[in-house]
Motif scaffolding. Structure first.
Motif, mmCIF file in Angstrom:
data_model
loop_
_atom_site.group_PDB
_atom_site.id
_atom_site.type_symbol
_atom_site.label_atom_id
_atom_site.label_comp_id
_atom_site.label_asym_id
_atom_site.label_seq_id
_atom_site.Cartn_x
_atom_site.Cartn_y
_atom_site.Cartn_z
ATOM 1 N N ILE A 10 0.851 -1.204 0.000
ATOM 2 C CA ILE A 10 0.000 0.000 0.000
ATOM 3 C C ILE A 10 0.888 1.255 0.000
ATOM 4 O O ILE A 10 0.658 2.209 -0.739
ATOM 5 C CB ILE A 10 -0.956 -0.013 1.220
ATOM 6 N N SER A 11 1.934 1.226 0.816
ATOM 7 C CA SER A 11 2.817 2.394 0.892
ATOM 8 C C SER A 11 3.542 2.609 -0.434
ATOM 9 O O SER A 11 3.678 3.744 -0.905
ATOM 10 C CB SER A 11 3.808 2.216 2.044
ATOM 11 N N LEU A 46 4.330 5.980 -5.028
ATOM 12 C CA LEU A 46 4.498 6.098 -6.490
ATOM 13 C C LEU A 46 3.506 7.094 -7.072
ATOM 14 O O LEU A 46 3.855 7.906 -7.929
ATOM 15 C CB LEU A 46 4.353 4.726 -7.171
ATOM 16 N N ARG A 47 2.250 7.042 -6.585
ATOM 17 C CA ARG A 47 1.253 7.998 -7.088
ATOM 18 C C ARG A 47 1.671 9.424 -6.712
ATOM 19 O O ARG A 47 1.548 10.349 -7.501
ATOM 20 C CB ARG A 47 -0.136 7.700 -6.496
ATOM 21 N N LEU A 48 2.175 9.597 -5.481
ATOM 22 C CA LEU A 48 2.592 10.930 -5.031
ATOM 23 C C LEU A 48 3.779 11.430 -5.857
ATOM 24 O O LEU A 48 3.828 12.595 -6.254
ATOM 25 C CB LEU A 48 2.939 10.900 -3.534
ATOM 26 N N ARG A 85 10.260 -1.697 -4.654
ATOM 27 C CA ARG A 85 9.912 -2.805 -3.766
ATOM 28 C C ARG A 85 10.828 -3.962 -4.097
ATOM 29 O O ARG A 85 11.095 -4.252 -5.263
ATOM 30 C CB ARG A 85 8.448 -3.192 -3.936
ATOM 31 N N LEU A 86 11.335 -4.600 -3.048
ATOM 32 C CA LEU A 86 12.296 -5.687 -3.256
ATOM 33 C C LEU A 86 11.619 -7.045 -3.187
ATOM 34 O O LEU A 86 11.955 -7.954 -3.927
ATOM 35 C CB LEU A 86 13.396 -5.623 -2.182
ATOM 36 N N ASN A 87 10.684 -7.186 -2.278
ATOM 37 C CA ASN A 87 9.969 -8.454 -2.103
ATOM 38 C C ASN A 87 8.732 -8.182 -1.270
ATOM 39 O O ASN A 87 8.351 -7.038 -1.076
ATOM 40 C CB ASN A 87 10.891 -9.526 -1.481
ATOM 41 N N GLU A 90 6.249 5.654 5.910
ATOM 42 C CA GLU A 90 5.239 4.895 5.164
ATOM 43 C C GLU A 90 3.914 5.640 5.192
ATOM 44 O O GLU A 90 3.703 6.505 6.045
ATOM 45 C CB GLU A 90 5.039 3.509 5.797
ATOM 46 N N ILE A 91 3.049 5.303 4.247
ATOM 47 C CA ILE A 91 1.642 5.739 4.334
ATOM 48 C C ILE A 91 0.823 4.468 4.171
ATOM 49 O O ILE A 91 0.918 3.781 3.154
ATOM 50 C CB ILE A 91 1.258 6.752 3.242
#
Ligand code: TMP
Length: 255
Positions: free
Chosen positions: A53-54, A59-61, A73-75, A196-197
Motif C-alpha cells: 500500500i505504501s 508512487l502515485r505521489l 519494492r524488493l519483495n 510509510e503511508i
C-alpha cells in the motif's frame, strides 16, 4: 534474516543497510502497537500489505511531483528507499475529528473540520511523541523555517492527492501522519517524504457507513483487523495478479 547490518528497529519496521551507499532496506513487520507502545499485538499479514500500500501511494505521489524516499519494492516485506536523516517531527493532517483531537479538545468523533488542519508531534518514544507548536520546532532547530514551509506545503498537497485516491475507492481520509527526511547527495540536500503511508498511519472510513478500515480496529479491539487492511489493498487494486503479482491472498489466522 540475513547478515545485512541492521540500522534501526522501530515498532512496525526494521531498517537495514542497503546494497548501495545512500540506500536503506525497509522491512515491514506484522507487529502493531498503539497508545505509545502500551498496547502490543500482531496483525497477521500487515507487513506485506503495508509494504504494498505504501509503495502504491508513494508512487502515485511521486507522479504528482512529491519527492519521496521510495526507490523500489524488493519483495513481499521489503522496499529499497533513499537513506535519510529523519526530521524528528510527526506531521498530522486532520480532515475530520477522530482520535487524540477528540480526547484532547472534547470534540465529537466524525465532526468534519471546516478545513484541513495540520498538527506537529515531537518524534520521541520516551516522551510519547508529544504535541508541539511550530515555535518548538524553530527554537530547538528540529527543522529550518524554509524546511517547514516545504513540509507544510507538501503535506497539504499529499492530503489533496491521497484524499482523492481514497475517495476513488469509496474511502474517506479522516486523518493521517507523515514523516520527512533529508536525503544528502554530495552538497545537495533534498527533503523527501519518508517512512510509510498505510492503514497504520491513516484513518480511513467507508463512505456512507463510516465503517473503519484502519488501525483503529486494533486500537479499539473492533475485530476484523486483518480483513480491514486486506480490504484497503483490494480496493486499491493490489490484489493477486495485479501489479507485479507478488501479493497473494493472505491466509487470515486469528490470534
Ligand atoms: P491521533 O488521533 O492518535 O493523534 O492520530 C492521528 C493520525 O496519525 C492517525 O491517522 C494515526 C496516525 N498516527 C501515527 O501514524 N503514528 C502515531 O504514533 C500516532 C499517535 C498517530
Amino acid at each position: 534474516m540475513s547478515r545485512r547490518k541492521q540500522i534501526y528497529e522501530g515498532k512496525a519496521k526494521i531498517l537495514y543497510e542497503g546494497p548501495e551507499p545512500g540506500t536503506i532496506v525497509q522491512y515491514f513487520k506484522d507487529d502493531a502497537t498503539a497508545f505509545n507502545n502500551q498496547k502490543k499485538g500482531t496483525i497477521t499479514g500487515k507487513g506485506v500489505l503495508n509494504n504494498r500500500i505504501s509503495e502504491f501511494l508513494m508512487l502515485r505521489l511521486a507522479e504528482m511531483g512529491i519527492p519521496t524516499h521510495f526507490l523500489k519494492r524488493l519483495n513481499m516485506r521489503e522496499q529499497l528507499v533513499k537513506a535519510c536523516e529523519i526530521v524528528p517531527i510527526e506531521v498530522i493532517v486532520r480532515n475530520t475529528a477522530a482520535g487524540s483531537i477528540c480526547k484532547r479538545l472534547g470534540i465529537e468523533e466524525g465532526q468534519k473540520l471546516p478545513r484541513p488542519i495540520i498538527e506537529f508531534c515531537y518524534k520521541n518514544d520516551e516522551l510519547g511523541d508529544p504535541l508541539i507548536a511550530e515555535e518548538h520546532i524553530a527554537v530547538f532547530n528540529w527543522a529550518s523555517p524554509s524546511e517547514m514551509d516545504e513540509i507544510v506545503n507538501m503535506t497539504f498537497r499529499i492530503n489533496d492527492i491521497i484524499s482523492g485516491i481514497f475517495a476513488g475507492i469509496g474511502l474517506k481520509l479522516i486523518d493521517f501522519k507523515v514523516e520527512y527526511g533529508r536525503h544528502y547527495q554530495g552538497e545537495e540536500v533534498q527533503l523527501v517524504l519518508a517512512d510509510e503511508i498505510s492503514p497504520d498511519s491513516c484513518r480511513l472510513w467507508e463512505f456512507g457507513t463510516n465503517r473503519k478500515l484502519d488501525k483503529d480496529r486494533f486500537r479499539q479491539d473492533m475485530g476484523d483487523v486483518e480483513e480491514a487492511y486486506q480490504e484497503v489493498a483490494n480496493r486499491l487494486g493490489l490484489t493477486p495478479k495485479s501489479g507485479t503479482g507478488e501479493v497473494t491472498k493472505l491466509e487470515i489466522i486469528k490470534s
